[in-house]
Design a protein around this motif. Structure first.
Motif, PDB file in Angstrom:
ATOM      1  N   LEU A   1       0.864  -0.951  -0.023  1.00 60.92           N
ATOM      2  CA  LEU A   1      -0.113   0.294  -0.311  1.00 60.92           C
ATOM      3  C   LEU A   1       1.105   1.292   0.309  1.00 60.92           C
ATOM      4  O   LEU A   1       1.884   0.992   1.047  1.00 60.92           O
ATOM      5  CB  LEU A   1      -0.958  -0.210   1.344  1.00 60.92           C
TER       6      LEU A   1
ATOM      7  N   LEU B   1       0.665   5.046   0.639  1.00 61.19           N
ATOM      8  CA  LEU B   1      -0.112   6.006   0.904  1.00 61.19           C
ATOM      9  C   LEU B   1       0.511   7.785   1.333  1.00 61.19           C
ATOM     10  O   LEU B   1       0.131   8.369   1.963  1.00 61.19           O
ATOM     11  CB  LEU B   1      -0.769   5.883   2.515  1.00 61.19           C
TER      12      LEU B   1
ATOM     13  N   TYR C   1     -13.838   4.008  -0.271  1.00 66.02           N
ATOM     14  CA  TYR C   1     -12.794   3.111   0.287  1.00 66.02           C
ATOM     15  C   TYR C   1     -12.859   3.667   1.420  1.00 66.02           C
ATOM     16  O   TYR C   1     -11.720   4.547   1.923  1.00 66.02           O
ATOM     17  CB  TYR C   1     -11.583   2.845  -0.676  1.00 66.02           C
TER      18      TYR C   1
ATOM     19  N   CYS D   1      -9.891   3.507   4.776  1.00 60.01           N
ATOM     20  CA  CYS D   1      -8.636   2.560   5.427  1.00 60.01           C
ATOM     21  C   CYS D   1      -8.258   3.276   6.713  1.00 60.01           C
ATOM     22  O   CYS D   1      -8.213   3.723   7.083  1.00 60.01           O
ATOM     23  CB  CYS D   1      -7.420   2.799   4.525  1.00 60.01           C
TER      24      CYS D   1
ATOM     25  N   GLU E   1      -5.604   2.595  10.080  1.00 64.48           N
ATOM     26  CA  GLU E   1      -4.003   2.729   9.843  1.00 64.48           C
ATOM     27  C   GLU E   1      -3.434   2.421  11.516  1.00 64.48           C
ATOM     28  O   GLU E   1      -4.215   3.843  12.141  1.00 64.48           O
ATOM     29  CB  GLU E   1      -2.635   4.154   8.891  1.00 64.48           C
TER      30      GLU E   1
ATOM     31  N   TYR F   1      -7.926  -4.722   1.068  1.00 66.58           N
ATOM     32  CA  TYR F   1      -5.864  -5.457   1.348  1.00 66.58           C
ATOM     33  C   TYR F   1      -6.113  -5.339   2.687  1.00 66.58           C
ATOM     34  O   TYR F   1      -6.747  -4.136   3.906  1.00 66.58           O
ATOM     35  CB  TYR F   1      -5.049  -3.726   1.231  1.00 66.58           C
TER      36      TYR F   1
ATOM     37  N   GLN G   1      -2.630  -1.588   8.081  1.00 59.24           N
ATOM     38  CA  GLN G   1      -3.634  -1.700   7.656  1.00 59.24           C
ATOM     39  C   GLN G   1      -4.159  -2.211   7.199  1.00 59.24           C
ATOM     40  O   GLN G   1      -4.039  -2.995   6.941  1.00 59.24           O
ATOM     41  CB  GLN G   1      -3.368  -0.354   6.344  1.00 59.24           C
TER      42      GLN G   1
ATOM     43  N   ILE H   1      -8.174  -1.958   4.371  1.00 62.00           N
ATOM     44  CA  ILE H   1      -9.155  -1.308   3.407  1.00 62.00           C
ATOM     45  C   ILE H   1     -10.034  -2.274   3.324  1.00 62.00           C
ATOM     46  O   ILE H   1     -10.291  -3.378   3.012  1.00 62.00           O
ATOM     47  CB  ILE H   1      -8.239  -1.007   2.022  1.00 62.00           C
TER      48      ILE H   1
ATOM     49  N   TYR I   1      -8.275   7.021   6.035  1.00 63.42           N
ATOM     50  CA  TYR I   1      -8.592   7.809   5.172  1.00 63.42           C
ATOM     51  C   TYR I   1      -9.754   7.353   4.187  1.00 63.42           C
ATOM     52  O   TYR I   1      -9.949   6.661   4.345  1.00 63.42           O
ATOM     53  CB  TYR I   1      -6.962   7.210   3.888  1.00 63.42           C
TER      54      TYR I   1
ATOM     55  N   ASN J   1     -10.271   3.878  -5.260  1.00 63.17           N
ATOM     56  CA  ASN J   1      -9.257   2.441  -4.525  1.00 63.17           C
ATOM     57  C   ASN J   1      -7.856   3.383  -4.325  1.00 63.17           C
ATOM     58  O   ASN J   1      -7.083   4.658  -4.911  1.00 63.17           O
ATOM     59  CB  ASN J   1      -9.203   1.253  -5.170  1.00 63.17           C
ATOM     60  N   PHE J   2      -7.252   3.190  -3.325  1.00 61.28           N
ATOM     61  CA  PHE J   2      -5.844   3.495  -2.952  1.00 61.28           C
ATOM     62  C   PHE J   2      -5.358   2.691  -4.311  1.00 61.28           C
ATOM     63  O   PHE J   2      -5.409   1.796  -5.307  1.00 61.28           O
ATOM     64  CB  PHE J   2      -5.509   3.189  -1.720  1.00 61.28           C
TER      65      PHE J   2
END
Length: 773
Positions: free
Chosen positions: A624, A626, A656, A658, A660, A695, A731, A733, A765, A770-771
């Motif tokens: 990932l 970020l 999405y 997230c 962390e 993820y 993380q 997601i 986030y 998507n990331f």
């Protein structure tokens, strides 16, 4: 004269016994339960009568007694007793009076939990499928139709068991009202109505209680009911009862479900829980005079089609309900049994001792059985019904099994996609008899590409109904195809219509009526039949590891589902259902076997997982990124057990989410989260039904089933846990399924003392797209 004297003596003895029984009372005292006004700690063993063959009931009750228990706790399964509207059945394996009398014979009290909803990893949580024939029904609410049917069911249960209340000479000491309702809704009117139904059914002489989690018990708590809590091994006992003790300082405390293990899902790792942790939790409760019910003391087997499912994401239960319980699926003692028995022997009254452990039933091997007869499903079609539009299975008066939808294409297509809304639960798609695709609801597989097809091509969609969802709002789980089938060509959808529909129920009378002929292994769905001879009978475990997916019947008994993906590869076959001499076995395999043979093993195979999909939610080499992403929230949790709610300073749009974790309170490398909610525009949790994990940087799958999807499985005792290395940050997601207005989130850490893996500092986030990886 001598004969008359003997008769008078016998009559006096009977009167004395009856009088003694009438003096039995059970009540709630100041901080304790009372039997005949003497304090007692309830040590209950949860076992389920339909998950045990009726000839084995007494053995399993004796096993619980030998374990050190004084009470048996049972659900009453509505859909087992009323499989058809107004047709109640309390005979054979459903004879709840006989079951309770056997418990009384061995000096065991009984706690009755009649629902109407029971969960129990059982089909639709115990609710009858035919409720769903009413298209607008809302179960577990004040829906008039639902309430009417519950009343009839509860009265039927009362006619069976109300006379067995302890002060009437029986052994029933408590009756539960509904089941974990706070995890479903907040509606005291509904819970009050169910309470009144239980009383009106005749349960007026013993305490009524309601159970919930420590995070939900206040939502629907009624003043005139006892409150109990449910939680699992490893939980912080003091923290679990902290709020309840504030609310009810003089009430006796009870864990009405102390989860000794966990249940298995098809396609997921076999679940186990440590014996040491379970025993320590029970010791912690006994040392505090807290009563408990061990769920499960003996899980047994979910025979036939009765297994339920969880959602989200949809995941059906295995046939084995071994549950990693102290008494195994086949009634054997385990290490957990011995450790718990040793503990409970230390809490006996002076002069008491535990009875001897009953001998296990004999176990046999069965030589390999070869199937030479088959009945292909497509050449044994029952009478069809016509339907202009797609309808779910229930609208064809079918509760369980498989259903075939057949139509012809109204025009040629050059290709495109077939979209099914929705497949419930596993489907095979054919064009003119050629298999095009297998679709699995667990993976939200509702579409497949089509080759060029001519006008008039016969389209067949065979759908197998797995278990109906048994927890959460998704229990409104209709089967088959729930809405429509479309062909999408060049982006233009065309709904298909004019269907012929064929039902394949699970009844033995149906499967034995197929036209079986000598045949080799089939490449299409088929029933297979064979006979085998036994010189002696005993329990065994039929090895289904060479078969694809389906169900097995032996001597008329549906013994369960099999699925090659595992983890369960064997089916428990009780010896009481076998016979010396000739026996019959029928197998329905929808996918097709590699070898059409079965053998009986002396030990089960419950932990052989075979699947092609990855265990974790991180692709090989995926990382990932970020960098440059906007942080919506940067904060710090409060240390300790229990839910924590975080409000964002401003709403944010996104699909999405997230989270962390940057550090942990225990200063170790592992992060863990039990449950996660995302708050919508109204400040309430958004629906999790369409959620999926995009993820997770790390998931522990070697030491247990701690995958990231556990954060939204609605089960507070399961959790996502990372491996010990690498270190933070960690993380996860989540794809919310659609764009949402997100105003915050809620997070629940693990329930254990010390809260292992609790995240301390975090960042959040939220993005529409998507990331980056």
């Amino acid at each position: 004269m001598k004969y008359l004297v003997v008769m008078l003596v016998l009559i006096c003895v009977c009167v004395m016994k009856a009088t003694a029984q009438e003096k039995q009372t059970f009540s709630i005292g100041n901080g304790s339960f009372l039997v005949n006004n003497e304090p007692v700690v309830i040590k209950a063993a949860e076992i389920h009568y339909p998950r045990i063959p009726e000839p084995y009931w007494e053995h399993r009750i004796q096993m619980c007694k030998a374990l050190g228990m004084n009470t048996i706790c049972i659900y009453i399964f509505w859909n087992l007793h009323e499989q058809r509207l107004d047709q109640f059945d309390f005979s054979g394996n459903k004879d709840i009076v006989k079951f309770c009398r056997l418990a009384q014979k061995h000096g065991m009290y009984v706690i009755v939990r009649p629902g109407p909803y029971v969960c129990a990893e059982w089909e639709m949580g115990g609710l009858p499928w035919w409720l769903l024939k009413k298209k607008d029904v809302k179960v577990r609410t004040m829906d008039p139709y639902f309430i009417e049917r519950v009343g009839k069911f509860m009265n039927a249960v009362g006619k069976q068991l109300a006379g067995l209340q302890i002060n009437r000479g029986g052994n029933v000491i408590m009756v539960q009202v509904e089941n974990e309702y706070g995890a479903y809704a907040t509606d005291k009117t509904y819970v009050s109505t169910i309470r009144d139904m239980v009383r009106n059914a005749g349960f007026t002489d013993v305490p009524l209680f309601q159970c919930d989690w420590n995070s939900t018990f206040k939502k629907n708590g009624l003043d005139d009911l006892l409150w109990t809590l449910n939680f699992g091994t490893g939980a912080n006992i003091d923290n679990q009862f902290k709020e309840l003790k504030k609310e009810r300082p003089d009430s006796p405390l009870m864990c009405s479900e102390f989860w000794s293990g966990w249940f298995d899902h098809w396609g997921r790792k076999h679940e186990t829980r440590a014996a040491k942790t379970m025993v320590q939790g029970i010791k912690d409760m006994l040392d505090r005079d807290i009563s408990f019910s061990l769920y499960m003391a003996h899980g047994g087997t979910t025979f036939g089609h009765w297994g339920g499912a969880n959602n989200p994401a949809y995941s059906a239960m295995c046939s084995s309900y071994d549950y990693d319980a102290p008494i195994s699926e086949a009634g054997w003692v385990t290490d957990k049994f011995h450790q718990l028995r040793t503990l409970l022997s230390n809490y006996l009254k002076p002069g008491e001792s535990l009875p001897a452990i009953p001998e296990s039933y004999p176990v046999i091997e069965v030589p390999e059985i070869h199937f030479t007869q088959a009945a292909p499903l497509f050449t044994n079609l029952p009478k069809s019904r016509q339907s202009a539009d797609i309808q779910p299975m229930e609208q064809f008066d079918q509760g369980w099994g498989s259903i075939l939808y057949r139509t012809t294409l109204p025009a040629s297509i050059k290709g495109g996609v077939i979209k099914i809304t929705e497949v419930h639960d596993w489907a095979l798609v054919f064009a003119d008899g050629k298999l095009l695709a297998r679709l699995d609801r667990r993976h939200r597989e509702f579409t497949t590409k089509l080759p060029p097809l001519k006008e008039g091509t016969r389209l067949d969609i065979l759908v197998e109904a797995m278990g109906r969802v048994n927890f959460g709002w998704s229990i409104h789980d209709r089967k088959g195809i729930t809405e429509k089938v479309e062909i999408i060509e060049n982006g233009i959808p065309t709904a298909l219509s004019n269907w012929e529909v064929y039902s394949f129920p699970v009844d033995y009378s149906f499967v034995c009526s197929m036209k079986y002929r000598k045949s080799e292994v089939q490449t299409m769905p088929a029933y297979y039949k064979a006979t085998f001879n036994l010189d002696k009978v005993g329990d065994t475990f039929f090895d289904m590891s060479t078969w694809g997916k389906g169900m097995v019947w032996v001597n008329g008994h549906a013994i369960g589902r099999f699925w090659e993906i595992g983890p369960q590869q064997t089916l428990y076959m009780p010896g009481c259902w076998l016979r010396k001499g000739k026996n019959e076995i029928i197998v329905l395999d929808l996918k097709g076997p590699r070898e059409a043979s079965v053998r009986g093993l002396e030990k089960p195979i419950l932990d052989m997982l075979r699947k092609n999909t990855p265990e974790t939610h991180r692709k090989e080499g995926q990382n990932l990124n970020l960098t440059g992403e906007k942080v919506v929230m940067h904060g710090r949790f409060t240390q300790g057990n229990g839910w924590q709610e975080i409000k964002f300073p401003f709403p944010v749009e996104g699909r999405y989410f997230c989270l962390e974790g940057l550090s942990s309170f225990d200063e170790k490398t592992v992060a863990a989260i039990a449950e996660l909610d995302v708050l919508g525009a109204d400040g309430l949790p958004v629906s999790r039904d369409a959620w999926s994990v995009v993820y997770a940087d790390s998931e522990e799958t070697d030491k247990g089933n701690f995958t990231a999807d556990k954060v939204f499985d609605l089960q507070e005792s399961t959790f996502w846990r990372t491996v010990e290395k690498p270190d933070f940050p960690h993380q996860i997601i989540i794809d919310l399924g659609e764009k949402q207005t997100v105003t915050g989130f809620k997070c629940l850490p693990r329930a254990e003392r010390g809260v292992p893996g609790q995240i301390k500092e975090y960042r959040v986030y939220v993005k529409i797209d998507n990331f980056k990886f």
